[in-house]
Design a protein around this motif. Structure first.
Motif, PDB file in Angstrom:
ATOM      1  N   THR A  43       0.754  -1.242  -0.162  1.00 17.68           N
ATOM      2  CA  THR A  43       0.062   0.021  -0.158  1.00 17.68           C
ATOM      3  C   THR A  43       0.759   1.363  -0.015  1.00 17.68           C
ATOM      4  O   THR A  43       0.324   2.372  -0.325  1.00 17.68           O
ATOM      5  N   ASP A  44       2.106   1.285   0.088  1.00 16.24           N
ATOM      6  CA  ASP A  44       3.145   2.454   0.116  1.00 16.24           C
ATOM      7  C   ASP A  44       3.204   2.876  -1.243  1.00 16.24           C
ATOM      8  O   ASP A  44       3.461   1.936  -2.392  1.00 16.24           O
ATOM      9  N   ALA A  45       3.266   3.956  -1.380  1.00 14.05           N
ATOM     10  CA  ALA A  45       3.365   4.958  -2.737  1.00 14.05           C
ATOM     11  C   ALA A  45       4.711   4.720  -3.447  1.00 14.05           C
ATOM     12  O   ALA A  45       5.073   4.551  -4.536  1.00 14.05           O
ATOM     13  N   ASP A  46       5.763   4.238  -2.303  1.00 16.28           N
ATOM     14  CA  ASP A  46       7.173   3.992  -2.707  1.00 16.28           C
ATOM     15  C   ASP A  46       7.188   2.540  -3.466  1.00 16.28           C
ATOM     16  O   ASP A  46       8.416   2.219  -4.061  1.00 16.28           O
ATOM     17  N   ARG A  47       6.119   1.996  -3.307  1.00 17.08           N
ATOM     18  CA  ARG A  47       6.168   0.550  -4.105  1.00 17.08           C
ATOM     19  C   ARG A  47       6.432   0.836  -5.567  1.00 17.08           C
ATOM     20  O   ARG A  47       7.016  -0.208  -6.157  1.00 17.08           O
ATOM     21  N   HIS A  48       5.973   1.806  -6.267  1.00 17.66           N
ATOM     22  CA  HIS A  48       6.383   2.117  -7.555  1.00 17.66           C
ATOM     23  C   HIS A  48       6.903   3.110  -8.050  1.00 17.66           C
ATOM     24  O   HIS A  48       6.635   3.739  -8.994  1.00 17.66           O
ATOM     25  N   ASN A 128      -4.059  -9.464 -14.760  1.00 22.07           N
ATOM     26  CA  ASN A 128      -4.415 -10.832 -14.924  1.00 22.07           C
ATOM     27  C   ASN A 128      -3.346 -11.790 -15.005  1.00 22.07           C
ATOM     28  O   ASN A 128      -3.538 -13.038 -15.146  1.00 22.07           O
ATOM     29  N   ALA A 129      -2.045 -11.418 -14.778  1.00 23.28           N
ATOM     30  CA  ALA A 129      -1.031 -12.232 -14.758  1.00 23.28           C
ATOM     31  C   ALA A 129      -1.017 -13.148 -13.469  1.00 23.28           C
ATOM     32  O   ALA A 129      -1.272 -12.523 -12.388  1.00 23.28           O
ATOM     33  N   PRO A 130      -0.353 -14.418 -13.441  1.00 18.71           N
ATOM     34  CA  PRO A 130      -0.494 -15.158 -12.293  1.00 18.71           C
ATOM     35  C   PRO A 130       0.632 -14.672 -11.207  1.00 18.71           C
ATOM     36  O   PRO A 130       0.399 -14.809 -10.123  1.00 18.71           O
ATOM     37  N   LYS A 131       1.739 -14.135 -11.883  1.00 13.21           N
ATOM     38  CA  LYS A 131       2.597 -13.332 -10.855  1.00 13.21           C
ATOM     39  C   LYS A 131       2.891 -12.169 -11.309  1.00 13.21           C
ATOM     40  O   LYS A 131       2.977 -11.794 -12.643  1.00 13.21           O
ATOM     41  N   ARG A 132       3.050 -11.107 -10.396  1.00 17.78           N
ATOM     42  CA  ARG A 132       2.939  -9.827 -10.844  1.00 17.78           C
ATOM     43  C   ARG A 132       4.140  -8.930 -10.199  1.00 17.78           C
ATOM     44  O   ARG A 132       4.704  -9.386  -9.191  1.00 17.78           O
ATOM     45  N   PHE A 133       4.920  -8.291 -11.170  1.00 17.06           N
ATOM     46  CA  PHE A 133       6.109  -7.386 -10.617  1.00 17.06           C
ATOM     47  C   PHE A 133       5.948  -5.995 -10.845  1.00 17.06           C
ATOM     48  O   PHE A 133       5.198  -5.579 -11.715  1.00 17.06           O
ATOM     49  N   SER A 134       6.508  -5.162 -10.070  1.00 16.22           N
ATOM     50  CA  SER A 134       6.675  -3.734 -10.230  1.00 16.22           C
ATOM     51  C   SER A 134       8.297  -3.642 -10.436  1.00 16.22           C
ATOM     52  O   SER A 134       9.120  -3.618  -9.513  1.00 16.22           O
ATOM     53  N   ALA A 135       8.630  -3.450 -11.623  1.00 15.13           N
ATOM     54  CA  ALA A 135       9.931  -3.610 -12.038  1.00 15.13           C
ATOM     55  C   ALA A 135      10.757  -2.355 -12.437  1.00 15.13           C
ATOM     56  O   ALA A 135      10.347  -1.723 -13.325  1.00 15.13           O
ATOM     57  N   GLN A 136      11.648  -1.745 -11.773  1.00 18.49           N
ATOM     58  CA  GLN A 136      12.263  -0.436 -12.032  1.00 18.49           C
ATOM     59  C   GLN A 136      13.360  -0.951 -12.724  1.00 18.49           C
ATOM     60  O   GLN A 136      14.349  -1.558 -12.366  1.00 18.49           O
ATOM     61  N   MET A 137      13.494  -0.230 -14.080  1.00 21.48           N
ATOM     62  CA  MET A 137      14.732  -0.806 -15.032  1.00 21.48           C
ATOM     63  C   MET A 137      15.764   0.400 -14.670  1.00 21.48           C
ATOM     64  O   MET A 137      15.357   1.644 -14.702  1.00 21.48           O
ATOM     65  N   TYR A 138      16.991  -0.055 -14.923  1.00 18.61           N
ATOM     66  CA  TYR A 138      18.272   0.918 -15.049  1.00 18.61           C
ATOM     67  C   TYR A 138      19.121   0.759 -15.977  1.00 18.61           C
ATOM     68  O   TYR A 138      19.352  -0.451 -16.487  1.00 18.61           O
TER      69      TYR A 138
END
Length: 300
Positions: A43-48, A128-138
């Motif tokens: 629930t933290d805004a920093d998650r994304h 709708n994906a079985p696994k979900r990620f929030s992925a920061q690319m660098y």
């Protein structure tokens, strides 16, 4: 995305038994760890949001997966150099949660080089994906050669440097499996590294591109979001094609960020061959060339 001094890109080949992205070619990376980092709550805004936790995880996972340590000893300019034995022992201990990553760095008198990680999009897996990620690319621009070695088959079977244009061509031909984020970023980078050229000039043009707005030809609001700050949650556009390809939209940031003003890229879409048994033959195209009259279209 590690770029060598000659602007070659490192990709890792994942094992066939992996529960995520099996057999695919990927950038070094992985999940945040409660043992090593402070993980933002769901629930933290920093998650994304780009943060110290994501940067630490990027440096740690790059070391675990490729053996390249993006860290510097205090008072020194170049990256820290380790013997093969030190590197192997450190990778195993950190991967197995035997020692905290920052404790390992402190022991060798080094600090993670977080400031030179350049954000280049964030990707949130569709709902709708079985696994979900929030992925920061660098993006990280290496100033000296770095030996890369896969992790002995735990997660990867190969670590290979190649020209960006070569990786992009292999992905488009379907010679390698790359998922939408990797395919999209390979296509973006290929515009700046098409082949031999003035290395510093190529890098400078890319860095200007990452920071600049607008980012595309349309007047969509996502054009005002720089490539460093774009958030992409892909979805299938209802466009019928006779060649078996799905048209993937990239402009939305996903339900978690709805109403925040964040978003991705309206001007480009990804074509994915749905009949090839996986993401092979992925192609990045301008939306106007694929969906010329898409006013009123909604995601599926």
């Amino acid at each position: 995305m590690l770029l060598s001094p000659t602007n070659q890109l490192l990709l890792l080949h994942r094992v066939t038994t992996s529960s995520a992205f099996a057999s695919a070619h990927v950038f070094p990376g992985g999940t945040l760890s409660e043992f090593h980092e402070s993980v933002p709550a769901v629930t933290d805004a920093d998650r994304h949001t780009d943060s110290r936790a994501y940067r630490l995880a990027a440096v740690r996972e790059t070391f675990e997966e490729s053996g390249i340590l993006l860290a510097k000893r205090r008072g020194e300019e170049g990256l820290v150099e380790l013997s093969v034995a030190e590197r192997t022992e450190g990778r195993k201990a950190i991967h197995g949660d035997k020692v905290k990553f920052l404790d390992f760095l402190a022991r060798i008198g080094a600090e993670p080089d977080l400031d030179n990680l350049i954000p280049l999009t964030r990707w949130i897996t569709p709902p709708n994906a079985p696994k979900r990620f929030s992925a920061q690319m660098y993006l990280y621009l290496l100033s000296a050669d770095a030996d890369a070695a896969h992790d002995g088959g735990l997660e990867h079977t190969d670590a290979e440097w190649a020209d960006v244009a070569d990786w992009n061509a292999r992905a488009r031909r379907g010679d390698i499996i790359v998922y939408e984020p990797q395919a999209f970023l390979l296509a973006l980078l290929a515009d700046f590294f098409p082949g031999p050229g003035v290395l510093a000039t190529q890098r400078a043009r890319l860095l200007d591109f990452i920071a600049a707005v607008p980012t595309g030809p349309s007047d969509d609001a996502t054009g005002a979001i720089s490539w460093a700050n774009k958030v992409i949650c892909s979805y299938v556009l209802p466009v019928r094609r006779d060649d078996g390809y799905l048209v993937i939209g990239l402009d939305e940031a996903g339900p978690e960020l709805e109403g925040t003003g964040r978003g991705g890229d309206f001007d480009r879409v990804v074509l994915v061959n749905s009949e090839a048994g996986g993401p092979r033959g992925v192609e990045v195209r301008l939306r106007r060339d694929v969906v010329p009259d898409d006013v009123g279209l909604s995601k599926l």
